[in-house]
Every structure is written in C-alpha cells, then in structure tokens.
Design a protein around this motif. Structure first.
Motif, PDB file in Angstrom:
ATOM      1  N   TYR A 314       0.822  -1.213   0.000  1.00 50.13           N
ATOM      2  CA  TYR A 314       0.000   0.000   0.000  1.00 50.13           C
ATOM      3  C   TYR A 314       0.858   1.266   0.000  1.00 50.13           C
ATOM      4  CZ  TYR A 314      -3.667   3.275   1.487  1.00 50.13           C
ATOM      5  OH  TYR A 314      -4.540   4.336   1.568  1.00 50.13           O
ATOM      6  N   LEU A 315       1.968   1.213   0.729  1.00 46.74           N
ATOM      7  CA  LEU A 315       2.876   2.371   0.813  1.00 46.74           C
ATOM      8  C   LEU A 315       3.944   2.359  -0.276  1.00 46.74           C
ATOM      9  CD1 LEU A 315       3.407   2.471   4.701  1.00 46.74           C
ATOM     10  CD2 LEU A 315       1.909   3.931   3.324  1.00 46.74           C
ATOM     11  N   GLU A 316       3.888   1.364  -1.167  1.00 47.87           N
ATOM     12  CA  GLU A 316       4.829   1.235  -2.296  1.00 47.87           C
ATOM     13  C   GLU A 316       6.288   1.137  -1.834  1.00 47.87           C
ATOM     14  OE1 GLU A 316       3.975   4.524  -4.855  1.00 47.87           O
ATOM     15  OE2 GLU A 316       2.101   3.623  -5.578  1.00 47.87           O
ATOM     16  N   ILE A 317       6.502   0.460  -0.706  1.00 49.57           N
ATOM     17  CA  ILE A 317       7.856   0.303  -0.176  1.00 49.57           C
ATOM     18  C   ILE A 317       8.719  -0.580  -1.079  1.00 49.57           C
ATOM     19  CG2 ILE A 317       9.209  -0.584   1.770  1.00 49.57           C
ATOM     20  CD1 ILE A 317       6.912   0.268   3.601  1.00 49.57           C
ATOM     21  N   PRO A 318       8.221  -1.730  -1.601  1.00 52.48           N
ATOM     22  CA  PRO A 318       9.068  -2.544  -2.477  1.00 52.48           C
ATOM     23  C   PRO A 318       9.567  -1.784  -3.693  1.00 52.48           C
ATOM     24  CG  PRO A 318       7.148  -3.796  -1.774  1.00 52.48           C
ATOM     25  CD  PRO A 318       6.926  -2.385  -1.334  1.00 52.48           C
ATOM     26  N   ASP A 319       8.703  -0.958  -4.288  1.00 55.04           N
ATOM     27  CA  ASP A 319       9.123  -0.180  -5.459  1.00 55.04           C
ATOM     28  C   ASP A 319      10.213   0.819  -5.092  1.00 55.04           C
ATOM     29  OD1 ASP A 319       7.229  -1.515  -6.953  1.00 55.04           O
ATOM     30  OD2 ASP A 319       5.693   0.022  -6.671  1.00 55.04           O
ATOM     31  N   ALA A 320      10.081   1.421  -3.910  1.00 56.33           N
ATOM     32  CA  ALA A 320      11.085   2.395  -3.474  1.00 56.33           C
ATOM     33  C   ALA A 320      12.443   1.729  -3.228  1.00 56.33           C
ATOM     34  CB  ALA A 320      10.606   3.103  -2.207  1.00 56.33           C
ATOM     35  N   ILE A 321      12.419   0.537  -2.599  1.00 55.50           N
ATOM     36  CA  ILE A 321      13.673  -0.178  -2.338  1.00 55.50           C
ATOM     37  C   ILE A 321      14.314  -0.623  -3.642  1.00 55.50           C
ATOM     38  CG2 ILE A 321      14.631  -2.304  -1.344  1.00 55.50           C
ATOM     39  CD1 ILE A 321      12.639  -2.002   0.934  1.00 55.50           C
ATOM     40  N   GLU A 322      13.497  -1.123  -4.555  1.00 56.07           N
ATOM     41  CA  GLU A 322      14.018  -1.556  -5.855  1.00 56.07           C
ATOM     42  C   GLU A 322      14.647  -0.391  -6.600  1.00 56.07           C
ATOM     43  OE1 GLU A 322      12.196  -3.238 -10.049  1.00 56.07           O
ATOM     44  OE2 GLU A 322      11.303  -3.903  -8.173  1.00 56.07           O
TER      45      GLU A 322
END
Length: 450
Positions: A314-322
């Motif tokens: 929901y917070l788009e954390i995986p996209d940010a880490i990637e």
C-alpha cells in the motif's frame, strides 16, 4: 508520515523487548489507524495470510521432527558419525558436524537439531577435553543445515511468500516456485555447508590442540574399525529414511508436500514405536505440546507478516527499495552482494519466519531481474536467515546452545568467526554458482530450474 509510523513504531517495540510477532502486528495496527483505514481490513489480511492449505505441511513437519527428537533417533545418528571420525583430531567436533547435518535432515529445524545434538554432545565434549565455546559453536552452526533440508517448514513458508514471483530468465517464464524443486535444491548446498563446517571445526581443533586434558596433554580415541562403522550406519538408516520417504513421495507424484509431511509423521510414529521401541505415551504428548506451540508461533508470524506485506504494498515500499538499489548499481554480482549484506543485517533482528515473509516480496523481483530465479534465491535467503539464528540479539539457536553449554552468548561469539566465515563461503557459492542449487532439481525434473 505513514512510513515513519510503521518503521519507528516497529523499532520502538523491538527495543522495548516486545516479541517480533506482536511488534509487527502492533506497528501495522498503528499505521492503519494513522491512515484512517478500517482495522477490519488488517484482521482480514491476518486471517487470509494463515488460511492457506499448503500450510498444513508446517505442523506435520514440526511434529515429525519432534517425534524423531524424543524418539532417540539422534543417538543412532550420533553413534554412526562418531564411529566415522571420532578418532581424528577434533573428532568429536567433526562427529558433531556430521550428526547435526544428518539429524537436521530428519528434524528440519535448527532449534530441534541443537536441542537434540547439543543435549548429548556438548556435555560429552566438555568432559572429554573440548572447551565449552568450541562445543557450542560446532553444534549450533552445524544445525543450521536443517533450514535447507526437505523436512524444513521454512521452505513451505518461502514457497508461500514467493508464490507471486514472475518474470523471464533465459527465455523461460517464471511463475511462483515449486516446493518439490526447493526440497531437492537444498541437498547440494547442505553438503557443501557440512564440508565448510568440517574444515572450520578441524582447523580450530588443531589450532587449540583439542581434545586435551586439564594438564594440556592430548587425548584421542582409537578408530573402532569399519565393522563398527557399518553396524552404526545400518542402525541409523531407518531414521535417515524419512528424508527418502518425503523426496520419494514428492518426486514420484505419489503425494503433495503436505501429504508427504503427514506420511513423515506416520513413518516417525511407526519407527520410534515399533522398530526402535523408544517412544512412550508421555513422549508423544510432549512432542504434541511442543509442535503445537511452535506451530502457533509460526502461524501468528505468518498472519501479522501478511498484514505487513499488505501495508508495504500500500505504501509502495518494495518499489522504493528496488529503485534505490537499481540507482546504486545495475551490475548483477554487485546487486546480489548488496542483497546478501542487507539480508544478513536484517537477520540480526528478525526471526526466521518473519524474515522470509517480509523480505521475499522486497528482493525476489529484483533478483529475478538480475537473472536469479526463485529456487536459487530461496537457497540464498534461507542461508542468510539461518545465519541470523546464531547471531545475537535474536539468535535463538545460539541461545539454546549456550544454555546447554552453560556459557554466555559473549563467550561463544568471541570464537565463532570461523563458522561465520564458513557460512559466508556457502552463501557466496549459492549466490554466484547457480548450479549449486539448481543442478539437482533440474536433473530430477528433466527441465531447467531457476
């Protein structure tokens, strides 16, 4: 704002000593409240995370391991390992490594492995001229192989966490991961981990002159002869056969992984009750209690981790880490090194089940982009997570070993570096030589496995 609440509250709960499962759940609930989302959604995510049919394999594998633990299988395996290498310099240490590796395949749990082998070997090693820290470190680090064995419930957890994996590697479409492939993938890495551990244990024994008496003189056993080796091997075969039963059922298409786990329970009961005759009603009850408790802890972790995964998406954390990692480098070998370093760091603070469930959706898509498939990545992840089991402050396996050896975590950690190095070598072999984890399942299935 929401990300700060999620991360800071989680860290705060950990610092306060709140168990990891409750720390994850409470931090997620706090974030849901800040976002104004209904708490019913959080509960739905938690329940749906646990309501997976394949998770039935987890209590079966755990119960099978507990039956083997309380049924005296460890003693048969230990006798075989000791007859093989007990006469060499550091022989009890080498026997401990071999026995812990073999029993890890039976129990599928590093903690059960340490409890069984440590309870027998650590007092014997201390009595026969080995230091307590050496005895503890050999036992705890060798037991980590249980995390990669076919009976490991952590493989089931990883398979669930990786079910959404997709991508393309060498022209082959990747969709999820097969539990059967994972079971075969762990066998070759386990062998090389054992080799690395044997080298570390032998080097440390030679360096310190183990075993030695209080006056400093050496004390070594005599080789009992190949007849004794054969006798102890035959006695250990029925216990070790549980690995073959599971792999045979899965490979032959006779049963799914869940059904194979149930068969393993039936086999363990029959073996310990009718063949070895070491099982009693009290021991069965004890095994049931421990298996129930462990299963409850793991399912709670799975539920709250699914809540956390939803919150991270929901917070788009995986996209940010990637994006951050791709900004740092696009070189595959360097990216995999970064992932391993981050995994080892996280393993210091997270329990194994939580570690798998939280980090798989973060790093597996990135690994697939770098040409590493879900089977190879699973072996990398399980090894990194296993290393966290012997490293404080969470280090549950090391705590068990130190309690048996009656020494502090600090004393054991001071001399543990050869074993850390051995596991690091194994991690890099799996990371940079794909065949270590993909050759055997590819050979068994007849098609490329990534």
């Amino acid at each position: 704002m929401e990300l700060a609440v999620l991360s800071l509250s989680f860290l705060l709960f950990l610092v306060l000593g709140v168990p990891v499962a409750f720390a994850i759940g409470l931090s997620c609930l706090a974030t849901f409240a800040v976002e104004g989302l209904p708490l019913a959604t959080a509960m739905q995510m938690m329940v749906s995370g646990m309501n997976v049919f394949s998770f039935l394999a987890i209590p079966f594998f755990i119960f099978s391991g507990e039956l083997m633990l309380h049924g005296g299988i460890a003693d048969k395996i230990l006798d075989f390992a000791r007859s093989m290498v007990g006469h060499m310099r550091g022989g009890l240490g080498l026997a401990n490594v071999m026995a812990s590796t073999l029993f890890g395949g039976v129990s599928g749990s590093p903690i059960a492995d340490t409890s069984a082998m440590g309870g027998v070997m650590i007092p014997i090693m201390k009595r026969e001229g080995y230091s307590a820290d050496y005895a503890v470190n050999v036992t705890t680090h060798a037991s980590l192989t249980g995390a990669l064995m076919p009976t490991s419930h952590n493989m089931i957890i990883y398979a669930f966490a990786a079910q959404a994996a997709s991508g393309m590697i060498d022209g082959h479409v990747i969709r999820g991961v097969s539990i059967g492939d994972l079971m075969f993938a762990g066998l070759v890495p386990v062998f090389w981990i054992m080799v690395c551990m044997l080298i570390a244990a032998y080097w440390q024994a030679v360096h310190n002159g183990f075993p030695k008496r209080a006056d400093g003189s050496s004390m070594l056993e005599k080789f009992p002869g190949w007849g004794a080796v054969l006798r102890t091997f035959i006695a250990a075969i029925p216990g070790l056969m549980v690995i073959g039963v599971i792999l045979g059922c899965v490979m032959g298409g006779v049963a799914t992984a869940t059904e194979a786990a149930a068969i393993a329970v039936a086999y363990s009961l029959l073996l310990t009750s009718l063949i070895y005759r070491t099982m009693s009603r009290a021991k069965v009850v004890m095994a049931l209690k421990k298996a129930s408790k462990t299963t409850g802890v793991i399912l709670l972790l799975i539920g709250v981790s699914n809540m956390l995964r939803w919150q991270m998406a929901y917070l788009e954390i995986p996209d940010a880490i990637e994006a951050a990692l791709l900004h740092a480098t696009t070189t595959p070998w360097l990216m995999l090194l970064y992932i391993n370093i981050i995994q080892i760091f996280l393993g210091i603070f997270l329990d194994m089940a939580a570690h798998i469930l939280i980090t798989t959706p973060l790093f597996l898509p990135l690994a697939i982009q770098m040409g590493v498939g879900p089977v190879q990545f699973g072996m990398m992840l399980l090894l990194n997570c296993a290393l966290g089991l012997v490293h404080p402050p969470v280090g549950t396996v090391q705590f068990v070993g130190c309690a048996i050896g009656n020494i502090s975590i600090g004393e054991a950690t001071k001399t543990a570096w050869p074993y850390y190095l051995a596991i690091w070598v194994a991690i890099n072999l799996v990371t940079y030589v794909p065949a270590f984890s993909t050759w055997l399942p590819s050979l068994i299935t007849g098609h490329p496995v990534f």
